[in-house]
Motif scaffolding. Sequence first.
Motif, PDB file in Angstrom:
ATOM      1  N   GLN A 133       0.837  -1.207   0.000  1.00 11.33           N
ATOM      2  CA  GLN A 133       0.000   0.000   0.000  1.00 11.33           C
ATOM      3  C   GLN A 133       0.865   1.248   0.000  1.00 11.33           C
ATOM      4  O   GLN A 133       1.787   1.374   0.792  1.00 11.33           O
ATOM      5  N   LYS A 134       0.526   2.140  -0.892  1.00  7.32           N
ATOM      6  CA  LYS A 134       1.280   3.395  -0.996  1.00  7.32           C
ATOM      7  C   LYS A 134       1.062   4.243   0.254  1.00  7.32           C
ATOM      8  O   LYS A 134       0.005   4.142   0.898  1.00  7.32           O
ATOM      9  N   ILE A 135       2.032   5.071   0.572  1.00  5.48           N
ATOM     10  CA  ILE A 135       1.937   5.904   1.774  1.00  5.48           C
ATOM     11  C   ILE A 135       1.512   7.324   1.372  1.00  5.48           C
ATOM     12  O   ILE A 135       2.226   7.989   0.612  1.00  5.48           O
ATOM     13  N   ARG A 167      10.156  13.696  -1.143  1.00  2.00           N
ATOM     14  CA  ARG A 167      10.852  14.981  -1.352  1.00  2.00           C
ATOM     15  C   ARG A 167      10.596  15.515  -2.762  1.00  2.00           C
ATOM     16  O   ARG A 167      10.655  16.721  -2.998  1.00  2.00           O
ATOM     17  N   ARG A 168      10.321  14.599  -3.704  1.00  3.07           N
ATOM     18  CA  ARG A 168      10.008  15.048  -5.073  1.00  3.07           C
ATOM     19  C   ARG A 168       8.560  15.528  -5.183  1.00  3.07           C
ATOM     20  O   ARG A 168       8.071  15.760  -6.292  1.00  3.07           O
ATOM     21  N   GLY A 169       7.884  15.603  -4.062  1.00  4.42           N
ATOM     22  CA  GLY A 169       6.542  16.200  -4.052  1.00  4.42           C
ATOM     23  C   GLY A 169       5.427  15.257  -4.442  1.00  4.42           C
ATOM     24  O   GLY A 169       4.292  15.688  -4.656  1.00  4.42           O
ATOM     25  N   ASP A 171       2.375  12.586  -4.353  1.00  9.61           N
ATOM     26  CA  ASP A 171       1.247  12.449  -3.432  1.00  9.61           C
ATOM     27  C   ASP A 171       1.347  11.180  -2.603  1.00  9.61           C
ATOM     28  O   ASP A 171       0.750  11.082  -1.529  1.00  9.61           O
ATOM     29  N   GLU A 172       2.073  10.183  -3.150  1.00 14.45           N
ATOM     30  CA  GLU A 172       2.186   8.899  -2.449  1.00 14.45           C
ATOM     31  C   GLU A 172       3.604   8.373  -2.595  1.00 14.45           C
ATOM     32  O   GLU A 172       4.253   8.626  -3.608  1.00 14.45           O
ATOM     33  N   SER A 173       4.057   7.598  -1.590  1.00 14.38           N
ATOM     34  CA  SER A 173       5.394   7.001  -1.667  1.00 14.38           C
ATOM     35  C   SER A 173       5.313   5.504  -1.399  1.00 14.38           C
ATOM     36  O   SER A 173       4.376   5.031  -0.737  1.00 14.38           O
ATOM     37  N   GLY A 174       6.328   4.793  -1.889  1.00 15.92           N
ATOM     38  CA  GLY A 174       6.391   3.344  -1.674  1.00 15.92           C
ATOM     39  C   GLY A 174       6.996   3.018  -0.316  1.00 15.92           C
ATOM     40  O   GLY A 174       6.627   2.041   0.334  1.00 15.92           O
ATOM     41  N   ASP A 175       7.977   3.815   0.099  1.00 16.43           N
ATOM     42  CA  ASP A 175       8.605   3.610   1.401  1.00 16.43           C
ATOM     43  C   ASP A 175       9.121   4.955   1.902  1.00 16.43           C
ATOM     44  O   ASP A 175       8.919   5.979   1.245  1.00 16.43           O
ATOM     45  N   ILE A 176       9.788   4.945   3.058  1.00 16.69           N
ATOM     46  CA  ILE A 176      10.255   6.210   3.638  1.00 16.69           C
ATOM     47  C   ILE A 176      11.775   6.159   3.746  1.00 16.69           C
ATOM     48  O   ILE A 176      12.331   5.253   4.377  1.00 16.69           O
ATOM     49  N   ASP A 177      12.433   7.095   3.073  1.00 14.54           N
ATOM     50  CA  ASP A 177      13.902   7.138   3.037  1.00 14.54           C
ATOM     51  C   ASP A 177      14.388   8.334   3.833  1.00 14.54           C
ATOM     52  O   ASP A 177      14.207   9.472   3.404  1.00 14.54           O
ATOM     53  N   VAL A 178      15.013   8.056   4.983  1.00 17.53           N
ATOM     54  CA  VAL A 178      15.428   9.132   5.873  1.00 17.53           C
ATOM     55  C   VAL A 178      16.951   9.268   5.872  1.00 17.53           C
ATOM     56  O   VAL A 178      17.668   8.270   5.942  1.00 17.53           O
ATOM     57  N   PHE A 257      19.517  10.167  -2.856  1.00 21.81           N
ATOM     58  CA  PHE A 257      18.345   9.466  -2.324  1.00 21.81           C
ATOM     59  C   PHE A 257      17.036  10.201  -2.608  1.00 21.81           C
ATOM     60  O   PHE A 257      15.966   9.683  -2.331  1.00 21.81           O
ATOM     61  N   THR A 258      17.130  11.394  -3.182  1.00 20.62           N
ATOM     62  CA  THR A 258      15.910  12.058  -3.632  1.00 20.62           C
ATOM     63  C   THR A 258      15.498  11.497  -4.993  1.00 20.62           C
ATOM     64  O   THR A 258      14.319  11.358  -5.288  1.00 20.62           O
ATOM     65  N   GLY A 259      16.498  11.114  -5.808  1.00 19.31           N
ATOM     66  CA  GLY A 259      16.181  10.532  -7.114  1.00 19.31           C
ATOM     67  C   GLY A 259      15.544  11.535  -8.056  1.00 19.31           C
ATOM     68  O   GLY A 259      15.754  12.737  -7.899  1.00 19.31           O
ATOM     69  N   PHE A 263      16.589  10.050 -13.020  1.00 22.97           N
ATOM     70  CA  PHE A 263      17.213  11.368 -12.937  1.00 22.97           C
ATOM     71  C   PHE A 263      18.677  11.213 -12.504  1.00 22.97           C
ATOM     72  O   PHE A 263      19.580  11.820 -13.078  1.00 22.97           O
ATOM     73  N   ASN A 264      18.910  10.350 -11.490  1.00 23.71           N
ATOM     74  CA  ASN A 264      20.283  10.120 -11.015  1.00 23.71           C
ATOM     75  C   ASN A 264      21.176   9.587 -12.128  1.00 23.71           C
ATOM     76  O   ASN A 264      22.318  10.008 -12.285  1.00 23.71           O
ATOM     77  N   LYS A 265      20.628   8.627 -12.887  1.00 26.60           N
ATOM     78  CA  LYS A 265      21.432   8.022 -13.957  1.00 26.60           C
ATOM     79  C   LYS A 265      21.834   9.079 -14.969  1.00 26.60           C
ATOM     80  O   LYS A 265      22.981   9.134 -15.408  1.00 26.60           O
ATOM     81  N   MET A 267      22.067  12.280 -14.493  1.00 23.48           N
ATOM     82  CA  MET A 267      22.981  13.256 -13.887  1.00 23.48           C
ATOM     83  C   MET A 267      24.398  12.673 -13.803  1.00 23.48           C
ATOM     84  O   MET A 267      25.381  13.362 -14.061  1.00 23.48           O
ATOM     85  N   ARG A 268      24.470  11.396 -13.458  1.00 24.45           N
ATOM     86  CA  ARG A 268      25.807  10.757 -13.386  1.00 24.45           C
ATOM     87  C   ARG A 268      26.456  10.706 -14.756  1.00 24.45           C
ATOM     88  O   ARG A 268      27.649  10.918 -14.905  1.00 24.45           O
ATOM     89  N   ALA A 269      25.631  10.414 -15.780  1.00 20.05           N
ATOM     90  CA  ALA A 269      26.168  10.358 -17.151  1.00 20.05           C
ATOM     91  C   ALA A 269      26.663  11.740 -17.562  1.00 20.05           C
ATOM     92  O   ALA A 269      27.736  11.882 -18.175  1.00 20.05           O
TER      93      ALA A 269
HETATM   94  P1  DTP Z   1       9.000   5.065  -4.089  1.00 19.43           P
HETATM   95  O1  DTP Z   1       7.865   6.000  -3.892  1.00 19.43           O
HETATM   96  O2  DTP Z   1       8.628   3.876  -4.894  1.00 19.43           O
HETATM   97  O3  DTP Z   1       9.684   4.715  -2.786  1.00 19.43           O
HETATM   98  P2  DTP Z   1      11.454   6.430  -4.654  1.00 19.43           P
HETATM   99  O4  DTP Z   1      11.418   7.013  -3.265  1.00 19.43           O
HETATM  100  O5  DTP Z   1      11.882   7.323  -5.750  1.00 19.43           O
HETATM  101  O6  DTP Z   1      10.052   5.835  -5.011  1.00 19.43           O
HETATM  102  P3  DTP Z   1      13.213   4.295  -3.661  1.00 19.43           P
HETATM  103  O7  DTP Z   1      12.641   4.459  -2.289  1.00 19.43           O
HETATM  104  O8  DTP Z   1      13.308   2.919  -4.213  1.00 19.43           O
HETATM  105  O9  DTP Z   1      12.406   5.172  -4.737  1.00 19.43           O
HETATM  106  O10 DTP Z   1      14.688   4.892  -3.712  1.00 19.43           O
HETATM  107  C1  DTP Z   1      14.971   6.185  -3.190  1.00 19.43           C
HETATM  108  C2  DTP Z   1      15.912   6.911  -4.092  1.00 19.43           C
HETATM  109  O11 DTP Z   1      17.198   6.266  -4.108  1.00 19.43           O
HETATM  110  C3  DTP Z   1      15.490   6.961  -5.545  1.00 19.43           C
HETATM  111  O12 DTP Z   1      14.535   7.934  -5.809  1.00 19.43           O
HETATM  112  C4  DTP Z   1      16.822   7.244  -6.201  1.00 19.43           C
HETATM  113  C5  DTP Z   1      17.817   6.465  -5.370  1.00 19.43           C
HETATM  114  N1  DTP Z   1      18.082   5.162  -6.024  1.00 19.43           N
HETATM  115  C6  DTP Z   1      17.621   3.951  -5.628  1.00 19.43           C
HETATM  116  N2  DTP Z   1      18.058   2.987  -6.455  1.00 19.43           N
HETATM  117  C7  DTP Z   1      18.797   3.598  -7.404  1.00 19.43           C
HETATM  118  C8  DTP Z   1      19.530   3.171  -8.557  1.00 19.43           C
HETATM  119  N3  DTP Z   1      19.591   1.883  -8.908  1.00 19.43           N
HETATM  120  N4  DTP Z   1      20.176   4.110  -9.302  1.00 19.43           N
HETATM  121  C9  DTP Z   1      20.114   5.396  -8.954  1.00 19.43           C
HETATM  122  N5  DTP Z   1      19.449   5.866  -7.902  1.00 19.43           N
HETATM  123  C10 DTP Z   1      18.804   4.987  -7.130  1.00 19.43           C
END
Ligand code: DTP
Length: 320
Positions: A133-135, A167-169, A171-178, A257-259, A263-265, A267-269
């Motif tokens: 369930q989305k958060i 953090r990307r604004g 409405d719902e998230s899959g998990d919480i990344d602190v 970790f904001t992703g 986007f990260n890929k 930016m790294r490229a």
């Molecule tokens: P969700 O709502 O599904 O949780 P998310 O928060 O963007 O969506 P994650 O919680 O899986 O996604 O991961 C948090 C961030 O970590 C993600 O936005 C970008 C970074 N990240 C995770 N895996 C990778 C990866 N393989 N390459 C680059 N960045 C990554």
Amino acid sequence: MKKFAELANYERNVSKNIYKYNAYRKAAGTLAALSYRVKNGEEAKKLPGVGEKIAKKIDEFLQTGKLQKLEKINADGISAPINLMTRVSGIGPSKAKELVDAGIKTLEDLRKNQDKLTHHQKIGLKYFQDFEQKIPREEVRRLETSLKSVIANLDKEYILTICGSYRRGKDESGDIDVLITHPKFTSESMDAKNKGGMLKNIVKHLEKEGIITETISIGNTKFMGVCRDPAESSKPFRRLDIRVTPSDHYYCAVLYFTGSDLFNKNMRAHALKKKFTLNEYTLKHLTLEGLPGNAELITSEEDIFSKLGLPYKKPEERNS
Ligand code: DTP
């Protein structure tokens, strides 16, 4: 388009073709972001991320309402159970295939075969329905307030940011990344044991407050577990990751970790083209030999964009 999301899952989980996985995801994202529906493949080909093969699939779907490739996949007897297994937190494509090869194809089968699962996977199974369930954003916001209040009681100088889709604004998230840092905690000043002590102390207090309910794993810099705000006991349990990072690595970590991951890929490229290497810790210039040099001094996310010659993008603009 939902069909492309299904194809993307198949490529990631069953074929393990990350290149195709990303291609389908990109196309699905592009089509989903349109405010109109494309009329045919030819029109879709003008969009970013849509090439010849994907355009053909769009035509096939618009003409027949189906995709042959997906029909075959759904009928092969293994792709659907592999996809199901990978929905359990902690089970990746290889483990999923191993389980399906051993005849374990349903959640019921998994429950009977818990001896084949790691601690993480057992928790994934136990909370399967909850983690699916989305958060809602509001719930993350309230949890953010609770987390900040608990850690401020430990030390006012702690800095905490909830990253990911929240953090990307979204409405719902899959998990919480602190992410947590402290001005006195630098990569020079603290060794692994100090860091571990800091994280363990934070986790201990969050457990005492009833916010953290289970630990999947805990190391010196990363906690993975389960949480629920005790004030919201009717809500599902949620997956929570907490990382502590030295303050000189904080903004690279916040950016990473904001992703989003796409986007990260990108930016790294871009960084590599500019002869930099960027990861979740540091931004470093590449030497003439192509080796990473000293870490750049970074005191904000803006610094990273500016050193790479990119216009700053707010978190909400980093969704693709
Ligand atoms: P969700 O709502 O599904 O949780 P998310 O928060 O963007 O969506 P994650 O919680 O899986 O996604 O991961 C948090 C961030 O970590 C993600 O936005 C970008 C970074 N990240 C995770 N895996 C990778 C990866 N393989 N390459 C680059 N960045 C990554």
